[in-house]
Scaffold this motif. Structure first.
Motif, mmCIF file in Angstrom:
data_model
loop_
_atom_site.group_PDB
_atom_site.id
_atom_site.type_symbol
_atom_site.label_atom_id
_atom_site.label_comp_id
_atom_site.label_asym_id
_atom_site.label_seq_id
_atom_site.Cartn_x
_atom_site.Cartn_y
_atom_site.Cartn_z
ATOM 1 N N TYR A 121 0.853 -1.134 -0.042
ATOM 2 C CA TYR A 121 0.193 -0.001 0.041
ATOM 3 C C TYR A 121 0.827 1.238 -0.167
ATOM 4 O O TYR A 121 1.832 1.356 0.759
ATOM 5 C CB TYR A 121 -0.652 0.037 1.424
ATOM 6 N N ASP A 124 -2.841 4.781 -1.804
ATOM 7 C CA ASP A 124 -3.806 4.828 -2.519
ATOM 8 C C ASP A 124 -4.668 3.577 -2.002
ATOM 9 O O ASP A 124 -4.464 2.611 -2.055
ATOM 10 C CB ASP A 124 -3.494 4.465 -3.893
ATOM 11 N N LEU A 125 -5.859 3.923 -1.625
ATOM 12 C CA LEU A 125 -6.727 2.812 -0.905
ATOM 13 C C LEU A 125 -7.498 1.857 -2.070
ATOM 14 O O LEU A 125 -7.678 0.928 -1.766
ATOM 15 C CB LEU A 125 -8.338 3.519 -0.405
ATOM 16 N N GLN A 126 -7.449 2.601 -3.361
ATOM 17 C CA GLN A 126 -7.733 1.713 -4.440
ATOM 18 C C GLN A 126 -6.977 0.457 -4.566
ATOM 19 O O GLN A 126 -7.586 -0.729 -4.977
ATOM 20 C CB GLN A 126 -7.714 2.371 -5.765
ATOM 21 N N GLN A 127 -5.765 0.276 -3.947
ATOM 22 C CA GLN A 127 -4.701 -0.850 -3.936
ATOM 23 C C GLN A 127 -5.430 -1.812 -3.060
ATOM 24 O O GLN A 127 -5.025 -3.094 -3.315
ATOM 25 C CB GLN A 127 -3.558 -0.421 -3.602
ATOM 26 N N ALA A 129 -8.504 -2.892 -2.699
ATOM 27 C CA ALA A 129 -10.003 -3.265 -3.091
ATOM 28 C C ALA A 129 -10.198 -4.702 -3.058
ATOM 29 O O ALA A 129 -11.301 -5.188 -2.752
ATOM 30 C CB ALA A 129 -10.374 -2.683 -4.642
ATOM 31 N N ASP A 130 -9.124 -5.407 -3.239
ATOM 32 C CA ASP A 130 -9.378 -6.882 -3.358
ATOM 33 C C ASP A 130 -9.293 -7.704 -1.945
ATOM 34 O O ASP A 130 -9.336 -8.848 -1.750
ATOM 35 C CB ASP A 130 -8.322 -7.767 -4.075
ATOM 36 N N ARG A 144 -11.764 10.215 4.217
ATOM 37 C CA ARG A 144 -11.194 9.164 3.119
ATOM 38 C C ARG A 144 -11.632 7.700 3.165
ATOM 39 O O ARG A 144 -12.218 7.021 2.212
ATOM 40 C CB ARG A 144 -9.534 9.120 2.953
ATOM 41 N N ALA A 148 -14.539 5.332 1.247
ATOM 42 C CA ALA A 148 -14.123 4.268 0.494
ATOM 43 C C ALA A 148 -15.312 3.105 0.872
ATOM 44 O O ALA A 148 -15.582 2.356 0.197
ATOM 45 C CB ALA A 148 -12.926 3.754 0.754
ATOM 46 N N GLN A 151 -18.597 3.569 -0.540
ATOM 47 C CA GLN A 151 -18.604 3.157 -1.877
ATOM 48 C C GLN A 151 -18.421 1.674 -2.423
ATOM 49 O O GLN A 151 -18.441 1.395 -3.640
ATOM 50 C CB GLN A 151 -17.369 4.165 -2.868
ATOM 51 N N LEU A 153 -15.776 -0.143 -1.634
ATOM 52 C CA LEU A 153 -14.375 -0.522 -2.389
ATOM 53 C C LEU A 153 -13.797 -1.941 -1.758
ATOM 54 O O LEU A 153 -13.404 -2.294 -2.823
ATOM 55 C CB LEU A 153 -13.565 0.565 -1.782
#
Length: 249
Positions: A121, A124-127, A129-130, A144, A148, A151, A153
């Motif tokens: 990490y 970026d919190l998108q990293q 997501a899994d 933040r 997430a 949404q 995430l």
């Protein structure tokens, strides 16, 4: 005669307001080490000490109720307690709470994984997501991470009732990561003999000011004013920092 009667009534109102407000009932999350928890049956913790000292200086007695966080919020919303600490400022909570202006504590929110985790990490919190995440019910983790979570995430979201139960899920491999105030998660892990089994992902999510807030069911404007003055004075004279040093040395 009328003026005398008016003066007597006004004095009675002032007196009754003060008597009503002399004992303040506050809710705080139970088992939140090192901020608010029980040790040998006695309430203790950084924020327990700060709150008690601030209200003593302001001339009020405090009755702190330690309970699950979701229950704390519900009690404050319904007015069965006078106030709640410590919590982030959100639009939703401002509908039923009046916040004090003096910051009670600035919390560094970060993400934590098991010591052998390969999760990476860079902020970026998108990293992430899994991965599955464990959170505490009705808890805000700042703008933040709240966004997430809203949404959707993360792959799965598992809710717990306390910091200890959330950490146990991480240790048992039931979730991949958990967010927490850094001192809380490591102090809690220490009580479980597991401080060596977790690690923090870098960088932290964000630093967020946290406050004491009062139910809007009653008017606490005078209490809030005196509390703000007392807490500011504690920060000025060093007693606020001394309490933190006591627990975090």
């Amino acid at each position: 005669m009328f003026k005398v009667l008016l003066f007597v009534l006004s004095m009675q109102l002032i007196h009754s307001e003060k008597v009503y407000a002399e004992k303040i009932v506050l809710a705080a999350a139970a088992g939140s080490i090192p901020t608010s928890y029980l040790e040998n049956g006695e309430q203790t913790g950084i924020l327990v000490d700060v709150i008690n000292q601030a209200f003593t200086r302001a001339g009020y007695t405090v009755d702190i109720k330690l309970m699950p966080w979701a229950r704390c919020l519900k009690s404050a919303q319904e007015g069965t307690v006078d106030g709640i600490f410590s919590l982030y400022l959100t639009d939703e909570r401002q509908k039923y709470l009046t916040y004090t202006s003096e910051v009670l504590i600035t919390q560094i929110q970060a993400l934590f994984v098991s010591i052998d985790s390969t999760i990476t990490y860079d902020g970026d919190l998108q990293q992430l997501a899994d991965n599955s995440i464990g959170i505490i019910n009705a808890t805000s983790y700042g703008p933040r991470l709240d966004a997430a979570l809203e949404q959707g995430l993360f792959k799965t979201v598992d809710e717990a009732q306390s910091s200890k139960s959330n950490l146990r899920k991480l240790l048992a491999g039931r979730v991949d990561l958990i967010p927490s105030y850094r001192h809380v998660v490591f102090s809690t892990a220490k009580t479980l003999g597991a401080a060596h089994r977790i690690k923090q992902l870098s960088p932290p999510i964000e630093a967020i000011p946290s406050y004491l807030a009062f139910t809007k069911k009653r008017d606490f404007s005078i209490v809030i004013r005196e509390y703000n003055k007392a807490l500011a004075a504690m920060k000025q004279d060093g007693s606020y920092d001394m309490i933190f040093e006591k627990y975090l040395q």
